[in-house]
Design a protein around this motif. Structure first.
Motif, mmCIF file in Angstrom:
data_model
loop_
_atom_site.group_PDB
_atom_site.id
_atom_site.type_symbol
_atom_site.label_atom_id
_atom_site.label_comp_id
_atom_site.label_asym_id
_atom_site.label_seq_id
_atom_site.Cartn_x
_atom_site.Cartn_y
_atom_site.Cartn_z
ATOM 1 N N HIS A 1 -6.151 0.856 2.729
ATOM 2 C CA HIS A 1 -4.961 1.349 3.431
ATOM 3 C C HIS A 1 -4.676 2.828 3.152
ATOM 4 O O HIS A 1 -3.979 3.479 3.934
ATOM 5 C CB HIS A 1 -3.727 0.568 2.981
ATOM 6 C CG HIS A 1 -3.462 -0.696 3.739
ATOM 7 N ND1 HIS A 1 -3.424 -0.753 5.099
ATOM 8 C CD2 HIS A 1 -3.161 -1.957 3.310
ATOM 9 C CE1 HIS A 1 -3.126 -1.996 5.472
ATOM 10 N NE2 HIS A 1 -2.968 -2.743 4.411
ATOM 11 N N ALA B 1 -7.669 -3.158 7.083
ATOM 12 C CA ALA B 1 -7.712 -3.150 5.614
ATOM 13 C C ALA B 1 -8.432 -4.388 5.095
ATOM 14 O O ALA B 1 -9.187 -4.319 4.125
ATOM 15 C CB ALA B 1 -6.304 -3.064 5.051
ATOM 16 N N HIS C 1 -8.434 -4.143 -0.485
ATOM 17 C CA HIS C 1 -7.612 -4.127 0.732
ATOM 18 C C HIS C 1 -6.573 -2.997 0.655
ATOM 19 O O HIS C 1 -6.436 -2.190 1.592
ATOM 20 C CB HIS C 1 -6.935 -5.494 0.882
ATOM 21 C CG HIS C 1 -5.946 -5.597 2.006
ATOM 22 N ND1 HIS C 1 -6.191 -6.291 3.159
ATOM 23 C CD2 HIS C 1 -4.693 -5.085 2.152
ATOM 24 C CE1 HIS C 1 -5.150 -6.206 3.965
ATOM 25 N NE2 HIS C 1 -4.220 -5.487 3.372
ATOM 26 N N GLU C 2 -5.861 -2.928 -0.454
ATOM 27 C CA GLU C 2 -4.796 -1.924 -0.575
ATOM 28 C C GLU C 2 -5.358 -0.504 -0.582
ATOM 29 O O GLU C 2 -4.793 0.401 0.022
ATOM 30 C CB GLU C 2 -3.959 -2.164 -1.837
ATOM 31 C CG GLU C 2 -3.265 -3.529 -1.887
ATOM 32 C CD GLU C 2 -2.434 -3.832 -0.659
ATOM 33 O OE1 GLU C 2 -1.836 -2.899 -0.095
ATOM 34 O OE2 GLU C 2 -2.382 -5.012 -0.248
ATOM 35 N N TYR D 1 -3.896 -10.715 10.100
ATOM 36 C CA TYR D 1 -4.889 -10.409 9.076
ATOM 37 C C TYR D 1 -6.271 -10.956 9.445
ATOM 38 O O TYR D 1 -7.241 -10.216 9.551
ATOM 39 C CB TYR D 1 -4.475 -11.008 7.719
ATOM 40 C CG TYR D 1 -3.359 -10.239 7.056
ATOM 41 C CD1 TYR D 1 -3.629 -9.352 6.026
ATOM 42 C CD2 TYR D 1 -2.042 -10.395 7.455
ATOM 43 C CE1 TYR D 1 -2.611 -8.642 5.398
ATOM 44 C CE2 TYR D 1 -1.021 -9.691 6.845
ATOM 45 C CZ TYR D 1 -1.311 -8.814 5.817
ATOM 46 O OH TYR D 1 -0.299 -8.115 5.218
ATOM 47 N N GLU E 1 0.795 -1.234 0.000
ATOM 48 C CA GLU E 1 0.000 0.000 0.000
ATOM 49 C C GLU E 1 0.827 1.283 0.000
ATOM 50 O O GLU E 1 0.468 2.238 0.690
ATOM 51 C CB GLU E 1 -0.934 -0.020 1.211
ATOM 52 C CG GLU E 1 -0.234 0.116 2.593
ATOM 53 C CD GLU E 1 0.169 -1.187 3.233
ATOM 54 O OE1 GLU E 1 0.312 -2.194 2.508
ATOM 55 O OE2 GLU E 1 0.354 -1.226 4.466
ATOM 56 N N GLU F 1 -3.445 -4.062 9.267
ATOM 57 C CA GLU F 1 -3.790 -5.111 8.315
ATOM 58 C C GLU F 1 -5.208 -5.637 8.487
ATOM 59 O O GLU F 1 -5.919 -5.875 7.518
ATOM 60 C CB GLU F 1 -2.793 -6.271 8.420
ATOM 61 C CG GLU F 1 -1.403 -5.907 7.937
ATOM 62 C CD GLU F 1 -1.386 -5.310 6.533
ATOM 63 O OE1 GLU F 1 -2.379 -5.428 5.797
ATOM 64 O OE2 GLU F 1 -0.381 -4.681 6.182
HETATM 65 ZN ZN LIG Z 1 -2.363 -4.731 3.980
#
Ligand SMILES: [Zn+2]
Length: 873
Positions: free
Chosen positions: A303, A325, A299-300, A384, A266, A322
């Protein structure tokens, strides 16, 4: 340069007497050469009288160093101390502003970490991957996330190269063969989020966003960027809406990087992806590729707000970065692309985290991180998946609107700065008007996962109790309790209701609303809580009966995960496990059948030994053939994407484990057709066809695959043949494949792929282990530095033979890569539990498989849990 960045990175944190307030970086990058030069100019604030200070610079040769105050130059010596450079002025520095100018040179990294170079089709490129502690290998800096400052980057590159950074280009000047590209000053950023890419790159515009954007690829690959260009703006808009804060940067580049150890990273406004995630051949898109692209991108992008705009103070809150995200990414993906069913996949990933948490070797999610030696180890399923599950549980408890209010408050309060998990708890508590941090801390600061037992009492009452969930034979070191938001789902046979409550003590009795008679009760409605659950045997049976109609898909997937955990813990017997598992193979939801396949993998690993191999083959066929019949072998135009995803997995199981001649024959024909004309076969089964054909394939086929791997232009095709190269089983081809891992043109992140596949075949475990240990030096010098812990995986399995070898091997100092000892403890727990499970339950499983085989050819008799009596011992 052979080095292990993470190893050298351990050490105390930088002090606060001398801190940077701004850094400009100028690098002369020609990736065709092995090294580069650079200068940095750093504005410093000296906060107290200081005799000397340190910052980060690893393997960097200093040509000139100048420290200046407002009144002139300050004489100062410098010396390298591991990862750090110590500056010692002639006399102590008085508080005030200073500047530091350094000219330096360094080598590009070749292992896909730090500032590294790589070659594609004869052209050289440079890319960066700095998280967690590799910016210090690229240029001198304060390489810790709390030093969040503006940067100004200037790159001098060959004039035909494109240069990319975290901000738009401010000026560009060509002189001779070189081009000087100056980027705009960044907003405050930590070093780990800086990014650089140079080379003959191509771009495709991202349209419809609040800022300009591009997909960036190596030369010749722009044609594969369409799907990324379509998906990215949709996700950005959805996130802007959720956060109520516009995308924080002035541009967005998403870059496809061929040599890349992670899935994606990210970096602020310059997100890097492994090329196979971002680039898709528009003529051969598979469902799994599209799903992967959507989920990883979501997800990215999440971030950009959570992680980049607001950054964790220190690595002990990496979990927050994490898991948030992952939670946010799945949420947005589900909203915009519901066909990919992210919420069902989440139940499966949560099982993995709970499986790790059933071991005493597990760790608390939030734990003190001294140096960053074990940081890559921290980026595991707990960081995660457990984190995501815990956030989901508390969102469910508070309600989505309240939870969102707290998140937005947190982001607005800390934007452009740093924050901690305690700050988020405070914002959530404020939004909820009650204490959220206390209950959450019981999940963050304590290791393990709770087990909630529900016992039905007369009069519609339920007694709930909690304890730590541990596998068979393991005793909890001390009693612990969690504050668990529990949601019960129950039925009186006519109406289904839910009841939400907080289980904060060791036990609690509640009265169910409107039900004096309880037909069934599920202690984790929506499988939305991070806890294991246990009910009486008859109730477990009643739930299985009720499952198809009364339980949601998440609950059915959770049921199977929970059943598997109860097998590990002891209450469920092996034969009952298999009987129930098979029953869910007829579930209409493909993701539930995926969970069944996960269960079969467990059975194979733990129980399938000489004497039951043929019987297991028969069981696999009788269990899975009807599922394949139901969805059909050929893809229907209108079918659900999850059906298209399930088909290759069923084909693999039936071909590899089930030895189904017609499946294997079909696959071999398709693989040949795919070699002749890649577009001739359904892209959703091209991978599995290539792998199945390899199982009986000879050296001639191996050579064809190798050729296709090397010539592939599309990342998915390269990956397809790489994986297939590890699927051969003829001994001479296996030897050739292992040799090719080191002799062939494999990229750092690809180097272990073939060997790991081969190690997956029990008959080749020892061979793969020998290959790894014999070539350890070469391997560890070429794979990305944090892949060291993957080498421990070669000792995994259901016998302790390799574990002993692994202990001996990794105890040799030069084999002790960062994170290896922790990983070894994890693998050891895994192996010992499997060995114990085999000892305990294999006879029951064998008897079951023999009974099934006796009626092979006839349909599986309807399995019932009450038939053979006891589900529990
Ligand atoms: Zn991540």
């Amino acid at each position: 340069m052979a080095r292990q960045p993470a190893a050298a990175a351990a050490g105390p944190r930088l002090g606060h007497s001398v801190v940077p307030t701004f850094e400009s970086i100028r690098l002369v990058l020609d990736p065709a050469k092995p090294d580069y030069t650079g200068t940095v100019h750093i504005d410093l604030s000296v906060r107290e009288t200081t005799g000397s200070f340190v910052f980060h610079a690893r393997d960097i040769t200093i040509a000139r160093l100048k420290l200046s105050s407002k009144t002139g130059d300050v004489a100062a010596g410098h010396a390298a101390e591991g990862d750090e450079l110590r500056i010692t002025p002639g006399r102590p520095l008085e508080p005030g502003p200073y500047t530091l100018d350094i000219d330096f040179s360094s080598d590009f990294n070749n292992q896909g970490a730090g500032l590294y170079r790589m070659q594609v089709d004869g052209s050289w490129y440079s890319f960066t991957q700095f998280e967690a502690a590799d910016a210090r290998g690229a240029f001198p800096c304060w390489d810790e996330p709390e030093f969040k400052n503006p940067f100004q980057v200037t790159l001098v590159v060959p004039k035909d190269h494109l240069a990319i950074g975290n901000t738009p280009i401010e000026s560009e000047r060509v002189e001779g063969d070189q081009k000087t590209v100056a980027f705009e000053r960044t907003p405050p950023l930590p070093t780990y989020l800086l990014a650089i890419a140079t080379g003959p790159l191509e771009t495709v515009a991202l349209r419809g966003m609040s800022v300009p954007g591009r997909v960036v690829t190596v030369r010749g690959s722009a044609g594969l960027a369409q799907e990324a260009a379509r998906v990215t703006p949709v996700l950005v808009a959805a996130l802007e809406k959720y956060f109520g804060i516009p995308y924080p940067y002035h541009k967005l580049d998403v870059l496809a990087v061929p040599e890349f150890w992670a899935g994606a990273m990210e970096n602020a406004a310059a997100i890097t992806f492994k090329d196979s995630v971002l680039l898709i051949d528009p003529g051969a898109i598979s469902v799994d590729q599209r799903r992967g692209l959507v989920l990883v991108t979501a997800h990215e992008l999440a971030h950009m707000w959570f992680g980049d705009l607001v950054t964790m103070q220190w690595w002990d809150d990496l979990w927050l970065n994490e898991s948030f995200a992952s939670w946010m990414g799945d949420r947005i993906a589900d909203q915009e692309f519901p066909e990919f069913k992210a919420e069902l996949a989440q139940v499966l990933s949560m099982q993995t985290a709970m499986t790790t948490d059933a071991h005493l070797s597990t760790r608390a999610m939030r734990q003190p991180v001294e140096g960053v030696e074990n940081l890559d180890q921290l980026a595991d399923e707990l960081t995660y998946d457990k984190g995501q599950a815990v956030l989901m549980m508390f969102e469910r408890w508070l309600g989505p609107q309240t939870f969102r209010k707290g998140v937005v408050d947190y982001l607005k309060a800390h934007r452009w700065g740093n924050a901690t998990a305690a700050d988020l708890s405070r914002s959530l508590s404020k939004a909820a008007g009650k204490d959220v941090g206390g209950p959450m801390a019981t999940f963050l600061d304590q290791p393990g996962v709770p087990l909630v037992r529900a016992e039905i009492l007369p009069g519609g009452r339920v007694r709930l109790s909690q304890q730590r969930f541990l596998n068979y034979g393991t005793k909890t070191p001390r009693p612990v309790t969690w504050q668990i938001p529990v949601i019960l789902k129950y039925s009186n046979g006519r109406t289904t209701r839910t009841l939400t409550l907080m289980l904060a003590d060791a036990s609690r009795t509640v009265t169910l609303d409107g039900s004096s008679h309880v037909a069934w009760l599920h202690p984790n409605a929506g499988e939305s809580g991070y806890y294991r659950w246990q009910v009486a045997p008859q109730m477990l049976s009643a739930l299985a009966d009720a499952a198809p109609k009364a339980l949601g898909a998440r609950e059915r997937i959770g049921y199977l995960g929970n059943l598997s955990a109860l097998l590990d813990a002891g209450p469920v017997k092996g034969d009952d496990y298999l009987r129930l598992l098979g029953r869910f193979a007829s579930d209409p939801e493909p993701e539930v059948v995926q969970a069944v396949l996960g269960g079969l993998a467990k059975v194979k690993r733990a129980f399938v030994v000489a004497g039951v191999k043929d019987e297991f083959v028969a069981y696999v066929r009788s269990t899975l053939s009807p599922a394949l019949e139901r969805i059909g072998r050929k893809r229907a135009e209108s079918e659900d994407p999850s059906v298209s995803s399930l088909r290759p997995d069923l084909l693999w199981w039936l071909g590899e484990e089930g030895r189904d001649e017609s499946v294997l024959g079909d696959a071999e024909r398709m693989a040949r057709a795919g070699l002749a004309e890649p577009t001739s076969i359904d892209p959703t089964i091209a991978d599995v066809a290539a792998q199945l054909a390899a199982l009986r394939g000879d050296m001639a086929l191996f050579k064809q695959y190798r050729d296709r791997f090397e010539k592939a232009r599309v990342p998915a095709e390269r990956e397809r043949y790489l994986v297939a190269l590890g699927s051969f089983r003829k001994p001479e081809v296996v030897d050739a494949a292992l040799a090719y891992s080191l002799d062939g043109p494999l990229r750092p992140q690809e180097l272990l792929s073939i060997a790991h596949s081969i190690a997956g075949a029990p008959e080749y475990r020892q061979l793969a282990w020998d290959w790894m240990t014999t070539n350890f030096k070469t391997i560890s010098g070429r794979v990305p530095p944090n892949y060291g812990i993957d080498l421990v995986q070669f000792a995994d399995g259901c016998s302790t033979d390799l574990l002993d070898s692994a202990r001996a091997f990794f105890s040799i100092p030069e084999h002790d890569l960062p994170g290896v000892s922790t990983e070894l403890a994890k693998v050891a727990d895994d192996v010992h539990d499997c060995v114990a499970l085999r000892q305990r339950e294999q006879p029951a499983v064998a008897a079951f498989l023999h009974r099934q085989a006796a009626v092979a050819g006839s349909p599986d008799p309807p399995a019932t849990m009450t038939g053979s009596g006891q589900l529990y011992r």
